[in-house]
Design a protein around this motif. Structure first.
Motif, PDB file in Angstrom:
ATOM      1  N   TRP A   1       0.870  -1.202  -0.175  1.00  0.00           N
ATOM      2  CA  TRP A   1       0.019   0.205   0.053  1.00  0.00           C
ATOM      3  C   TRP A   1       0.717   1.352  -0.086  1.00  0.00           C
ATOM      4  O   TRP A   1       0.622   2.072  -0.705  1.00  0.00           O
ATOM      5  CB  TRP A   1      -0.770   0.003   1.236  1.00  0.00           C
ATOM      6  N   LYS A   2       1.881   1.405   0.887  1.00  0.00           N
ATOM      7  CA  LYS A   2       2.637   2.209   0.862  1.00  0.00           C
ATOM      8  C   LYS A   2       3.460   2.693  -0.489  1.00  0.00           C
ATOM      9  O   LYS A   2       3.976   3.813  -0.858  1.00  0.00           O
ATOM     10  CB  LYS A   2       3.829   2.129   2.059  1.00  0.00           C
ATOM     11  N   LEU A   3       3.549   1.521  -1.326  1.00  0.00           N
ATOM     12  CA  LEU A   3       3.998   2.040  -2.632  1.00  0.00           C
ATOM     13  C   LEU A   3       3.435   2.774  -3.468  1.00  0.00           C
ATOM     14  O   LEU A   3       4.059   3.559  -4.384  1.00  0.00           O
ATOM     15  CB  LEU A   3       4.418   0.737  -3.277  1.00  0.00           C
ATOM     16  N   ARG A   4       2.200   2.805  -3.097  1.00  0.00           N
ATOM     17  CA  ARG A   4       1.031   3.540  -4.022  1.00  0.00           C
ATOM     18  C   ARG A   4       0.432   4.676  -3.189  1.00  0.00           C
ATOM     19  O   ARG A   4      -0.613   5.254  -3.566  1.00  0.00           O
ATOM     20  CB  ARG A   4      -0.037   2.512  -4.596  1.00  0.00           C
ATOM     21  N   ASP A   5       0.761   4.923  -1.981  1.00  0.00           N
ATOM     22  CA  ASP A   5       0.152   5.843  -0.996  1.00  0.00           C
ATOM     23  C   ASP A   5      -1.159   5.379  -0.835  1.00  0.00           C
ATOM     24  O   ASP A   5      -2.030   6.285  -0.629  1.00  0.00           O
ATOM     25  CB  ASP A   5       0.433   7.466  -1.580  1.00  0.00           C
ATOM     26  N   TYR A   6      -1.529   4.176  -0.739  1.00  0.00           N
ATOM     27  CA  TYR A   6      -2.844   3.931  -0.320  1.00  0.00           C
ATOM     28  C   TYR A   6      -3.134   3.908   1.011  1.00  0.00           C
ATOM     29  O   TYR A   6      -2.486   3.242   1.835  1.00  0.00           O
ATOM     30  CB  TYR A   6      -3.219   2.394  -1.181  1.00  0.00           C
ATOM     31  N   PRO A   7      -4.390   4.387   1.431  1.00  0.00           N
ATOM     32  CA  PRO A   7      -4.511   4.526   3.016  1.00  0.00           C
ATOM     33  C   PRO A   7      -5.104   3.308   3.720  1.00  0.00           C
ATOM     34  O   PRO A   7      -5.093   3.244   4.703  1.00  0.00           O
ATOM     35  CB  PRO A   7      -5.518   5.636   3.286  1.00  0.00           C
ATOM     36  N   GLY A   8      -5.580   2.142   2.828  1.00  0.00           N
ATOM     37  CA  GLY A   8      -5.796   1.113   3.484  1.00  0.00           C
ATOM     38  C   GLY A   8      -7.131   1.119   3.843  1.00  0.00           C
ATOM     39  O   GLY A   8      -7.943   1.922   3.360  1.00  0.00           O
ATOM     40  N   ASP A   9      -7.273   0.484   5.287  1.00  0.00           N
ATOM     41  CA  ASP A   9      -8.655   0.364   5.814  1.00  0.00           C
ATOM     42  C   ASP A   9      -9.219   1.360   6.789  1.00  0.00           C
ATOM     43  O   ASP A   9      -8.760   1.134   7.759  1.00  0.00           O
ATOM     44  CB  ASP A   9      -9.306  -1.047   6.229  1.00  0.00           C
ATOM     45  N   GLN A  10      -9.544   2.640   6.238  1.00  0.00           N
ATOM     46  CA  GLN A  10      -9.781   3.865   7.115  1.00  0.00           C
ATOM     47  C   GLN A  10     -11.219   3.810   7.437  1.00  0.00           C
ATOM     48  O   GLN A  10     -12.075   3.566   6.630  1.00  0.00           O
ATOM     49  CB  GLN A  10      -9.302   5.093   6.555  1.00  0.00           C
ATOM     50  N   MET A  11     -11.457   4.035   8.752  1.00  0.00           N
ATOM     51  CA  MET A  11     -12.811   4.071   9.400  1.00  0.00           C
ATOM     52  C   MET A  11     -13.745   5.254   8.661  1.00  0.00           C
ATOM     53  O   MET A  11     -14.862   5.198   8.278  1.00  0.00           O
ATOM     54  CB  MET A  11     -12.793   4.045  10.836  1.00  0.00           C
ATOM     55  N   ASN A  12     -12.738   6.459   8.659  1.00  0.00           N
ATOM     56  CA  ASN A  12     -13.309   7.640   8.005  1.00  0.00           C
ATOM     57  C   ASN A  12     -12.390   8.497   7.534  1.00  0.00           C
ATOM     58  O   ASN A  12     -11.080   8.372   8.060  1.00  0.00           O
ATOM     59  CB  ASN A  12     -14.411   8.249   8.861  1.00  0.00           C
ATOM     60  N   TYR A  13     -12.699   9.592   6.839  1.00  0.00           N
ATOM     61  CA  TYR A  13     -11.828  10.492   6.692  1.00  0.00           C
ATOM     62  C   TYR A  13     -12.247  12.169   6.942  1.00  0.00           C
ATOM     63  O   TYR A  13     -12.265  13.079   6.294  1.00  0.00           O
ATOM     64  CB  TYR A  13     -11.760  10.688   5.150  1.00  0.00           C
ATOM     65  N   THR A  14     -12.827  12.062   8.206  1.00  0.00           N
ATOM     66  CA  THR A  14     -13.429  13.520   8.497  1.00  0.00           C
ATOM     67  C   THR A  14     -12.461  14.272   8.688  1.00  0.00           C
ATOM     68  O   THR A  14     -12.770  15.632   8.846  1.00  0.00           O
ATOM     69  CB  THR A  14     -14.362  13.123   9.708  1.00  0.00           C
ATOM     70  N   GLN A  15     -11.311  13.731   9.342  1.00  0.00           N
ATOM     71  CA  GLN A  15     -10.188  14.887   9.725  1.00  0.00           C
ATOM     72  C   GLN A  15      -9.619  15.434   8.544  1.00  0.00           C
ATOM     73  O   GLN A  15      -8.829  16.592   8.829  1.00  0.00           O
ATOM     74  CB  GLN A  15      -9.224  13.917  10.604  1.00  0.00           C
ATOM     75  N   VAL A  16      -9.782  14.959   7.243  1.00  0.00           N
ATOM     76  CA  VAL A  16      -9.061  15.521   6.014  1.00  0.00           C
ATOM     77  C   VAL A  16     -10.112  15.807   4.889  1.00  0.00           C
ATOM     78  O   VAL A  16      -9.500  16.460   4.060  1.00  0.00           O
ATOM     79  CB  VAL A  16      -8.063  14.576   5.798  1.00  0.00           C
TER      80      VAL A  16
END
Length: 250
Positions: A216-231
């Motif tokens: 995932w880090k190779l592609r800057d993929y955030p994986g399994d995030q619960m939410n993105y409210t902070q950004v």
């Protein structure tokens, strides 16, 4: 005077009790490791630093469930040629892709549990995918064996003993259907191997591959995030540390 005698008697009983617990711990051959008994047994070993203990943690997710050692090593070498390590990051071997494939084939996916597997079987077009009675785990067994046979026939060595260029040639010959296999399609096996390799690189680490979320880090993929409210309201690109499914259990 009576109070002093009682106190002395209590102290003796306490010492006797501790001695009994200590001796009984040794007598049961280490069965009293946990709980109260374990806490009073003087094992005579130094406690390890937390960091040292963390470094020695074993990854029990990396255990074979389907392949034998020779099959695993062959798959590991083949996946590394499909997704090799380079200046951008780790390859399939370091990411544990072969373990991902092994685990998938050991489960319902390897047994084609959700596929219609009854006859009649027809030879379909390439765009229609595989149609036959063999399960994916059986296709892999045959494909790995034929890779070894072809390597011995072409180079007089097993696949894992070939150079990187020779391994690439073997895989390319499978991809181009230049290898005669009576039971399965050579290109069909290669396509399945390639597909599962990429799955192992980018799947959740919970399934055995993508070790430390490096894929995932190779592609800057955030994986399994619960939410993105902070950004979500940010106007600038946000670099988010990836999270695995397992992280939500902590």
């Amino acid at each position: 005077m009576a109070e002093d005698n009682n106190k002395e008697k209590i102290d003796q009983e306490s010492l006797s009790r501790r001695k009994f617990l200590r001796n009984s711990g040794f007598a049961v051959g280490g069965l009293a490791v946990g709980g109260v008994l374990g806490s009073v047994i003087p094992w005579g070993t130094d406690e390890k630093e937390p960091q040292q203990a963390a470094n020695e943690t074993k990854n029990y997710n990396h255990a074979l469930m389907n392949f034998n050692q020779v099959e695993f090593q062959t798959v590991e070498a083949a996946t590394e040629r499909i997704f090799p390590e380079d200046e951008n990051g780790p390859g399939a071997q370091a990411l544990g892709v072969a373990f991902y494939i092994d685990h998938q084939l050991a489960g319902s996916y390897g047994f084609n549990a959700r596929d219609y597997m009854n006859p009649p079987f027809f030879h379909g077009e390439k765009t229609q995918g595989y149609q036959g009675r063999l399960k994916r785990r059986e296709i892999f067994k045959i494909g790995i064996r034929e890779m070894q046979n072809y390597s011995h026939s072409k180079y007089k060595k097993g696949f894992t003993d070939l150079t990187a260029d020779e391994q690439d040639t073997v895989l390319a010959d499978f991809a181009d259907d230049k290898v005669n296999i009576t039971t399965v399609s050579a290109s069909g096996f290669f396509n399945l191997l390639r597909s599962m390799t990429l799955e192992g690189v980018y799947s959740d680490p919970l399934y055995g591959g993508n070790k430390d979320m490096q894929g995932w880090k190779l592609r800057d993929y955030p994986g399994d995030q619960m939410n993105y409210t902070q950004v979500i309201e940010s106007e600038e690109f946000q670099q988010i540390e990836p999270r695995s499914l397992r992280d939500h259990m902590q």
